[in-house]
Design an enzyme around this catalytic site. Structure first.
Site, PDB file in Angstrom:
ATOM      1  N   LYS A   1       0.827  -1.217   0.000  1.00  0.00           N
ATOM      2  CA  LYS A   1       0.000   0.000   0.000  1.00  0.00           C
ATOM      3  C   LYS A   1       0.860   1.265   0.000  1.00  0.00           C
ATOM      4  O   LYS A   1       0.607   2.182  -0.751  1.00  0.00           O
ATOM      5  CB  LYS A   1      -0.903   0.051   1.243  1.00  0.00           C
ATOM      6  CG  LYS A   1      -1.919  -1.049   1.336  1.00  0.00           C
ATOM      7  CD  LYS A   1      -2.862  -0.828   2.517  1.00  0.00           C
ATOM      8  CE  LYS A   1      -2.165  -0.835   3.854  1.00  0.00           C
ATOM      9  NZ  LYS A   1      -1.626  -2.137   4.259  1.00  0.00           N
TER      10      LYS A   1
ATOM     11  N   ARG B   1      -8.993   1.371   9.315  1.00  0.00           N
ATOM     12  CA  ARG B   1      -8.599  -0.002   9.577  1.00  0.00           C
ATOM     13  C   ARG B   1      -9.611  -0.724  10.445  1.00  0.00           C
ATOM     14  O   ARG B   1      -9.439  -1.899  10.737  1.00  0.00           O
ATOM     15  CB  ARG B   1      -7.277   0.014  10.321  1.00  0.00           C
ATOM     16  CG  ARG B   1      -6.061  -0.471   9.545  1.00  0.00           C
ATOM     17  CD  ARG B   1      -4.913  -0.364  10.535  1.00  0.00           C
ATOM     18  NE  ARG B   1      -3.732  -1.069  10.212  1.00  0.00           N
ATOM     19  CZ  ARG B   1      -2.734  -0.594   9.476  1.00  0.00           C
ATOM     20  NH1 ARG B   1      -2.854   0.546   8.860  1.00  0.00           N
ATOM     21  NH2 ARG B   1      -1.630  -1.284   9.340  1.00  0.00           N
TER      22      ARG B   1
ATOM     23  N   ARG C   1      11.540  -7.210   4.588  1.00  0.00           N
ATOM     24  CA  ARG C   1      11.563  -5.785   4.916  1.00  0.00           C
ATOM     25  C   ARG C   1      12.234  -5.569   6.281  1.00  0.00           C
ATOM     26  O   ARG C   1      12.942  -4.595   6.490  1.00  0.00           O
ATOM     27  CB  ARG C   1      10.135  -5.225   4.931  1.00  0.00           C
ATOM     28  CG  ARG C   1      10.090  -3.725   5.140  1.00  0.00           C
ATOM     29  CD  ARG C   1       8.722  -3.158   4.858  1.00  0.00           C
ATOM     30  NE  ARG C   1       7.803  -3.379   5.963  1.00  0.00           N
ATOM     31  CZ  ARG C   1       6.510  -3.057   5.929  1.00  0.00           C
ATOM     32  NH1 ARG C   1       5.987  -2.534   4.838  1.00  0.00           N
ATOM     33  NH2 ARG C   1       5.746  -3.262   6.958  1.00  0.00           N
TER      34      ARG C   1
ATOM     35  N   ARG D   1      12.497  -2.128  10.505  1.00  0.00           N
ATOM     36  CA  ARG D   1      11.353  -1.530  11.186  1.00  0.00           C
ATOM     37  C   ARG D   1      11.038  -2.338  12.447  1.00  0.00           C
ATOM     38  O   ARG D   1      10.960  -3.561  12.387  1.00  0.00           O
ATOM     39  CB  ARG D   1      10.143  -1.519  10.241  1.00  0.00           C
ATOM     40  CG  ARG D   1       9.513  -0.157  10.135  1.00  0.00           C
ATOM     41  CD  ARG D   1       8.400  -0.156   9.149  1.00  0.00           C
ATOM     42  NE  ARG D   1       7.194  -0.774   9.675  1.00  0.00           N
ATOM     43  CZ  ARG D   1       6.038  -0.734   9.067  1.00  0.00           C
ATOM     44  NH1 ARG D   1       5.933  -0.114   7.909  1.00  0.00           N
ATOM     45  NH2 ARG D   1       4.986  -1.314   9.585  1.00  0.00           N
TER      46      ARG D   1
ATOM     47  N   ARG E   1      -0.239  -8.678  13.510  1.00  0.00           N
ATOM     48  CA  ARG E   1      -0.780  -7.716  12.532  1.00  0.00           C
ATOM     49  C   ARG E   1      -1.670  -8.402  11.503  1.00  0.00           C
ATOM     50  O   ARG E   1      -2.671  -7.849  11.062  1.00  0.00           O
ATOM     51  CB  ARG E   1       0.369  -6.966  11.853  1.00  0.00           C
ATOM     52  CG  ARG E   1       0.876  -5.824  12.746  1.00  0.00           C
ATOM     53  CD  ARG E   1       2.323  -5.496  12.503  1.00  0.00           C
ATOM     54  NE  ARG E   1       2.599  -5.011  11.174  1.00  0.00           N
ATOM     55  CZ  ARG E   1       3.776  -5.139  10.569  1.00  0.00           C
ATOM     56  NH1 ARG E   1       4.765  -5.746  11.170  1.00  0.00           N
ATOM     57  NH2 ARG E   1       3.946  -4.660   9.360  1.00  0.00           N
TER      58      ARG E   1
HETATM   59  P1  ADP Z   1       1.478  -2.245   8.000  1.00  0.00           P
HETATM   60  O1  ADP Z   1       0.313  -1.959   7.111  1.00  0.00           O
HETATM   61  O2  ADP Z   1       2.681  -2.663   7.249  1.00  0.00           O
HETATM   62  O3  ADP Z   1       1.147  -3.186   9.128  1.00  0.00           O
HETATM   63  P2  ADP Z   1       1.518   0.553   8.916  1.00  0.00           P
HETATM   64  O4  ADP Z   1       2.754   1.328   8.684  1.00  0.00           O
HETATM   65  O5  ADP Z   1       0.317   0.913   8.134  1.00  0.00           O
HETATM   66  O6  ADP Z   1       1.927  -0.964   8.776  1.00  0.00           O
HETATM   67  O7  ADP Z   1       1.121   0.644  10.483  1.00  0.00           O
HETATM   68  C1  ADP Z   1       2.026   0.318  11.506  1.00  0.00           C
HETATM   69  C2  ADP Z   1       1.315   0.360  12.871  1.00  0.00           C
HETATM   70  O8  ADP Z   1       0.756   1.671  13.109  1.00  0.00           O
HETATM   71  C3  ADP Z   1       0.113  -0.589  13.021  1.00  0.00           C
HETATM   72  O9  ADP Z   1       0.491  -1.898  13.361  1.00  0.00           O
HETATM   73  C4  ADP Z   1      -0.683   0.122  14.119  1.00  0.00           C
HETATM   74  O10 ADP Z   1      -0.129  -0.107  15.407  1.00  0.00           O
HETATM   75  C5  ADP Z   1      -0.501   1.596  13.786  1.00  0.00           C
HETATM   76  N1  ADP Z   1      -1.583   2.063  12.871  1.00  0.00           N
HETATM   77  C6  ADP Z   1      -1.434   2.451  11.583  1.00  0.00           C
HETATM   78  N2  ADP Z   1      -2.620   2.819  11.056  1.00  0.00           N
HETATM   79  C7  ADP Z   1      -3.549   2.655  12.034  1.00  0.00           C
HETATM   80  C8  ADP Z   1      -4.965   2.846  12.127  1.00  0.00           C
HETATM   81  N3  ADP Z   1      -5.688   3.288  11.072  1.00  0.00           N
HETATM   82  N4  ADP Z   1      -5.579   2.572  13.296  1.00  0.00           N
HETATM   83  C9  ADP Z   1      -4.898   2.138  14.354  1.00  0.00           C
HETATM   84  N5  ADP Z   1      -3.567   1.926  14.340  1.00  0.00           N
HETATM   85  C10 ADP Z   1      -2.885   2.176  13.213  1.00  0.00           C
END
Ligand code: ADP
Length: 193
Positions: free
Chosen positions: A14, A89, A128, A134, A145
């Site tokens: 994404k 989400r 990654r 990360r 996740r």
């Molecule tokens: P990925 O999609 O690779 O898991 P992201 O960079 O989108 O990672 O998100 C990393 C972390 O940030 C998530 O695991 C969560 O803890 C937090 N996060 C990101 N977006 C949201 C959201 N919309 N609501 C709640 N937590 C979020």
């Protein structure tokens, strides 16, 4: 205003695709993951709060996330819309977004769903972890996740599907091929400004 919402499991690509779309469409990418990481790096109150959840691979509470997005979407560069990556989400976040867009007099343009088989995702995330280091890309957090995605985020596909907004894109292709398919989907849906 055009709001494109990229949906897909962790590791689907994404972020990569949102950045490319940003250039093509001239709409800003709004990534909640990036916003949280920025706050974490600068040790803001929001960052400190988010960290405990992120480290475990859990979602940051909806109220916190929604307030952050509301703030971001109210900025001038989002006047024409945005490409949302990682938000919403949860169903509660999706409902909050609907309300916010209604206040703007805007609607969601399209919801591309980037689809990638589970085994491929885990491999990508582990890779990654090696390349970018990360903090939340370790095996246990990745498992959490994925589970969080299945339980809390996947229902969004029904929510938006019932509104006729979801279009599937095959994410198991090269970055360029995914980009091409995605652009086609988005360009068909966007409204001229
Ligand atoms: P990925 O999609 O690779 O898991 P992201 O960079 O989108 O990672 O998100 C990393 C972390 O940030 C998530 O695991 C969560 O803890 C937090 N996060 C990101 N977006 C949201 C959201 N919309 N609501 C709640 N937590 C979020």
């Amino acid at each position: 205003m055009n709001f494109v919402i990229l949906v897909g499991p962790p590791g689907a690509g994404k972020g990569t695709q949102a950045k490319l779309l940003e250039q093509e469409l001239g709409l800003p990418q709004v990534s909640t993951g990036d916003l949280f990481r920025y706050n974490l790096k600068h040790q803001t109150e929001l960052g400190k709060l988010a960290q405990t959840y992120m480290d475990r691979g859990e979602l940051v509470p909806d109220e916190v996330t929604v307030a952050m997005v509301q703030d971001r979407l109210s900025q001038q560069d989002c006047a024409g819309g945005a490409i949302l990556d990682g938000f919403p989400r949860t169903l509660a976040q999706a409902e909050a977004l609907d309300q916010l867009l209604a206040e703007f007099g805007a609607r969601i343009t399209v919801v591309p769903s980037i689809e990638v088989p589970r085994e491929v995702l885990v491999q990508r995330l582990l890779k990654r972890a090696e390349l970018e280091g990360r903090a939340d890309d370790n095996e246990e957090t990745i498992r959490t996740r994925m589970l969080v995605y299945e339980e809390q985020t996947k229902p969004l596909l029904d929510y938006y599907g019932s509104k006729g907004l979801v279009v599937a894109v095959n994410g198991e292709q090269s970055v360029e091929e995914v980009q091409e398919d995605l652009l086609e989907v988005v360009e068909e849906a966007v409204q001229p400004q």
